[in-house]
Scaffold this active site. Structure first.
Site, PDB file in Angstrom:
ATOM      1  N   LYS A  49       0.234   7.664 -23.581  1.00 48.83           N
ATOM      2  CA  LYS A  49       0.674   8.027 -24.939  1.00 48.83           C
ATOM      3  C   LYS A  49       2.179   7.739 -25.070  1.00 48.83           C
ATOM      4  O   LYS A  49       2.571   6.584 -25.178  1.00 48.83           O
ATOM      5  CB  LYS A  49       0.352   9.491 -25.231  1.00 48.83           C
ATOM      6  CG  LYS A  49      -1.116   9.758 -25.551  1.00 48.83           C
ATOM      7  CD  LYS A  49      -1.986   9.844 -24.339  1.00 48.83           C
ATOM      8  CE  LYS A  49      -3.335  10.452 -24.612  1.00 48.83           C
ATOM      9  NZ  LYS A  49      -4.191  10.442 -23.425  1.00 48.83           N
ATOM     10  N   PHE A  70     -18.663  14.463 -26.719  1.00 48.73           N
ATOM     11  CA  PHE A  70     -18.223  13.625 -27.844  1.00 48.73           C
ATOM     12  C   PHE A  70     -18.124  12.156 -27.477  1.00 48.73           C
ATOM     13  O   PHE A  70     -18.266  11.290 -28.329  1.00 48.73           O
ATOM     14  CB  PHE A  70     -16.873  14.130 -28.383  1.00 48.73           C
ATOM     15  CG  PHE A  70     -15.791  14.197 -27.346  1.00 48.73           C
ATOM     16  CD1 PHE A  70     -15.672  15.312 -26.538  1.00 48.73           C
ATOM     17  CD2 PHE A  70     -14.917  13.147 -27.166  1.00 48.73           C
ATOM     18  CE1 PHE A  70     -14.689  15.381 -25.556  1.00 48.73           C
ATOM     19  CE2 PHE A  70     -13.926  13.203 -26.189  1.00 48.73           C
ATOM     20  CZ  PHE A  70     -13.817  14.323 -25.383  1.00 48.73           C
ATOM     21  N   PHE A 104      -7.146  21.378 -24.748  1.00 48.48           N
ATOM     22  CA  PHE A 104      -7.463  19.957 -24.845  1.00 48.48           C
ATOM     23  C   PHE A 104      -8.715  19.734 -23.990  1.00 48.48           C
ATOM     24  O   PHE A 104      -8.902  20.387 -22.972  1.00 48.48           O
ATOM     25  CB  PHE A 104      -6.323  19.040 -24.416  1.00 48.48           C
ATOM     26  CG  PHE A 104      -6.717  17.602 -24.632  1.00 48.48           C
ATOM     27  CD1 PHE A 104      -6.809  17.095 -25.917  1.00 48.48           C
ATOM     28  CD2 PHE A 104      -7.095  16.789 -23.571  1.00 48.48           C
ATOM     29  CE1 PHE A 104      -7.272  15.802 -26.145  1.00 48.48           C
ATOM     30  CE2 PHE A 104      -7.550  15.494 -23.790  1.00 48.48           C
ATOM     31  CZ  PHE A 104      -7.638  14.999 -25.079  1.00 48.48           C
ATOM     32  N   THR A 105      -9.554  18.779 -24.419  1.00 52.59           N
ATOM     33  CA  THR A 105     -10.890  18.612 -23.824  1.00 52.59           C
ATOM     34  C   THR A 105     -10.856  18.502 -22.294  1.00 52.59           C
ATOM     35  O   THR A 105     -11.476  19.303 -21.596  1.00 52.59           O
ATOM     36  CB  THR A 105     -11.568  17.369 -24.428  1.00 52.59           C
ATOM     37  OG1 THR A 105     -10.695  16.251 -24.291  1.00 52.59           O
ATOM     38  CG2 THR A 105     -11.875  17.585 -25.907  1.00 52.59           C
ATOM     39  N   TYR A 143       0.842  -1.207   0.000  1.00 51.41           N
ATOM     40  CA  TYR A 143       0.000   0.000   0.000  1.00 51.41           C
ATOM     41  C   TYR A 143       0.874   1.253   0.000  1.00 51.41           C
ATOM     42  O   TYR A 143       0.586   2.222  -0.684  1.00 51.41           O
ATOM     43  CB  TYR A 143      -0.928   0.016   1.221  1.00 51.41           C
ATOM     44  CG  TYR A 143      -1.950   1.127   1.129  1.00 51.41           C
ATOM     45  CD1 TYR A 143      -3.133   0.932   0.428  1.00 51.41           C
ATOM     46  CD2 TYR A 143      -1.710   2.377   1.704  1.00 51.41           C
ATOM     47  CE1 TYR A 143      -4.062   1.950   0.305  1.00 51.41           C
ATOM     48  CE2 TYR A 143      -2.630   3.406   1.578  1.00 51.41           C
ATOM     49  CZ  TYR A 143      -3.804   3.190   0.878  1.00 51.41           C
ATOM     50  OH  TYR A 143      -4.722   4.200   0.753  1.00 51.41           O
ATOM     51  N   ARG A 203     -12.866  15.250 -34.194  1.00 49.64           N
ATOM     52  CA  ARG A 203     -12.232  16.329 -33.428  1.00 49.64           C
ATOM     53  C   ARG A 203     -12.695  17.636 -34.052  1.00 49.64           C
ATOM     54  O   ARG A 203     -11.954  18.314 -34.757  1.00 49.64           O
ATOM     55  CB  ARG A 203     -10.698  16.231 -33.461  1.00 49.64           C
ATOM     56  CG  ARG A 203     -10.124  15.044 -32.732  1.00 49.64           C
ATOM     57  CD  ARG A 203      -9.923  15.218 -31.235  1.00 49.64           C
ATOM     58  NE  ARG A 203     -11.076  14.934 -30.416  1.00 49.64           N
ATOM     59  CZ  ARG A 203     -11.001  14.569 -29.132  1.00 49.64           C
ATOM     60  NH1 ARG A 203      -9.841  14.412 -28.533  1.00 49.64           N
ATOM     61  NH2 ARG A 203     -12.087  14.366 -28.433  1.00 49.64           N
ATOM     62  N   ASP A 224       1.907  20.277 -20.448  1.00 46.15           N
ATOM     63  CA  ASP A 224       1.233  19.005 -20.703  1.00 46.15           C
ATOM     64  C   ASP A 224       2.224  18.158 -21.493  1.00 46.15           C
ATOM     65  O   ASP A 224       2.383  18.320 -22.708  1.00 46.15           O
ATOM     66  CB  ASP A 224      -0.065  19.224 -21.477  1.00 46.15           C
ATOM     67  CG  ASP A 224      -0.803  17.908 -21.712  1.00 46.15           C
ATOM     68  OD1 ASP A 224      -0.148  16.844 -21.664  1.00 46.15           O
ATOM     69  OD2 ASP A 224      -2.022  17.938 -21.953  1.00 46.15           O
TER      70      ASP A 224
END
Ligand code: F0G
Length: 461
Positions: A262, A453, A128-129, A76, A386, A219
């Site tokens: 990514k 979306f 970005f969303t 943990y 998009r 980001d």
């Protein structure tokens, strides 16, 4: 560079295990599409042949990463895999402090809650969303300060991800530095078509923000792809390594949010990395509420190990060259056939210009949504809208945002598909292009409140 780099980008790996794919017929796809409300997010992946929906969490892990899963320390608290991850992040991204999160939006949630006060403004190189939504939920307003070229699909500027310094200066003057907690800058800007910023631009943004005491939150989701483009395209970087460029980029920023799904070659994971001890203390405290203890942040020990190992593979030149090379291969085939795409070809995806593709379909009839549906119907290749659906609604006026870019993203998972899959994809898109005039738009029949979306439903007009 050695002579070998002049040759094809062929993959620096071979295939050890295969995942069979279901081949479907057109009537089967027609039925699946109708059931999914013409939204490719709502298809069952079983019904998809080549899945180019996203490069997020869809990557193939290496044998070294899979072996690492067996070394998961599922304690943990204080898992050894946390420390491996911390070391890899310090080495390649250079930040002092690490807070793991279950994925990128977990990190966005934390940093937005900690740094943004109601009434604040957050300038950034295109939204970005999830990033913008977390900024808005914290009471902030996102301000797009990307260069104008980013909104022009045919403009071939090599750094369409750059921040327009004049736009940034204007918002600082207008709002006042106190109302700007940080500038939000992303590598290979997703919504702009996977377009990089230059190191020169980032340095200039740093100088300007330093003058006003404003922080920069990076980001870093596709930062390595950005580093690769800097090496290829920016004067003075040809002889630098990807790790050198990555470290330099991060050194001009104060912290980073990361979707490790990514660049970092894993199926799940993310982190918030910081240099400021006070912000770190708050984040470490807050992660316990929303994600998990500060040494696992919603991840299993084995996930952190796979990520630590993924970082080491992701920065290798031959890897990143083959990854971007595959995207360019498909992009060039489409260009040769006259299909309108965003240029230059992006790092993680090809973006089809649906406004030009379907010049007969107005934006309110969802040209990009329609195109993604048509490509699936044609070949079982799944892509993503998009455009106006992704852009959502203005929270004050309730009207759609009408983005200049109305795109379909054809996104390549890393190390997953072969060149023959690439050929089938290009052929299918070209076939749809050839009968584009006979295709009609759609109407939205169900619209969820947030990030519509993902779950919106449509019918053909
Ligand atoms: N930032 C960028 C630039 C992204 O592309 C994503 C995710 C996130 C943040 C959020 O990270 O999904 O791990 O919570 N993009 C995915 C995509 C969903 O398909 O482009 P997440």
């Amino acid at each position: 560079m050695t002579i070998q780099t002049q040759r094809s980008w062929a993959e620096p790996f071979k295939i050890k295990m295969v995942e069979p794919l279901k081949m479907t017929t057109k009537p089967e796809r027609e039925k699946a599409l109708k059931e999914a409300g013409y939204n490719t997010f709502l298809l069952r992946s079983e019904d998809v042949y080549i899945d180019l929906l996203t490069d997020s969490g869809t990557n193939a892990m290496s044998e070294h990463q899979w072996a690492g899963l067996m070394l998961g320390d599922e304690a943990y608290a204080g898992s050894r895999n946390f420390f491996h991850l911390e070391d890899a992040i310090k080495k390649h991204y250079g930040y002092k402090y690490l807070v793991p999160t279950h994925q990128g939006r977990g990190a966005e949630h934390l940093i937005s809650k900690i740094m943004i006060k109601p009434g604040d403004f957050i300038p950034g190189n295109m939204y970005f969303t999830t990033t913008r939504l977390h900024q808005e939920l914290a009471g902030g307003t996102f301000i797009d300060v990307i260069v104008d070229e980013a909104h022009d699909t045919s403009n071939k500027n090599p750094f369409k991800g750059n921040i327009d310094l004049q736009k940034l200066e204007n918002i600082i003057k207008k709002a006042g530095a106190k109302k700007i907690p940080y500038v939000s800058i992303a590598g290979t800007v997703n919504m702009a078509g996977g377009q990089p910023f230059s190191m020169k631009n980032l340095k200039q943004v740093r100088e300007l923000t330093d003058k006003h005491g404003i922080k920069i939150i990076f980001d870093a989701t596709r930062a390595i792809e950005n580093a690769y483009f800097i090496k290829l395209r920016e004067d003075g970087y040809q002889n630098k390594t990807i790790p050198d460029i990555l470290l330099e980029m991060c050194s001009y920023t104060d912290g980073a949010t990361m979707s490790a799904k990514k660049d970092l070659l894993v199926n799940i994971g993310g982190f918030l990395a910081l240099n400021d001890g006070d912000i770190f203390e708050e984040a470490r405290n807050m992660v316990v509420i929303y994600e998990g203890l500060h040494t696992y942040g919603g991840l299993a020990g084995r996930d952190m190990e796979a990520m630590a190992r993924g970082i080491e593979e992701a920065v290798l030149f031959d890897h990143i060259r083959a990854r971007v090379g595959q995207v360019e291969y498909v992009g060039n085939k489409l260009l040769e056939a006259g299909v309108p795409i965003v240029e230059p070809i992006g790092g993680h995806a090809i973006f089809l210009d649906a406004k030009q593709f379907f010049s007969q379909i107005p934006q309110t009839e969802f040209p990009a949504q329609t195109l993604a549906a048509e490509i699936y119907l044609d070949s079982g290749v799944r892509t993503m809208e998009r455009g106006i659906v992704s852009a959502g609604r203005n929270k004050d006026t309730g009207d759609h945002y009408y983005p200049k870019l109305e795109l379909v993203r054809v996104t390549f998972p890393r190390r997953v598909y072969t060149q023959a899959h690439c050929d089938v994809t290009a052929e299918s898109i070209i076939d749809v292009f050839e009968r584009r005039q006979s295709i009609k738009g759609m109407k939205m029949v169900y619209e969820p409140k947030y990030l519509r979306f993902f779950q919106a439903r449509f019918e053909r007009l």
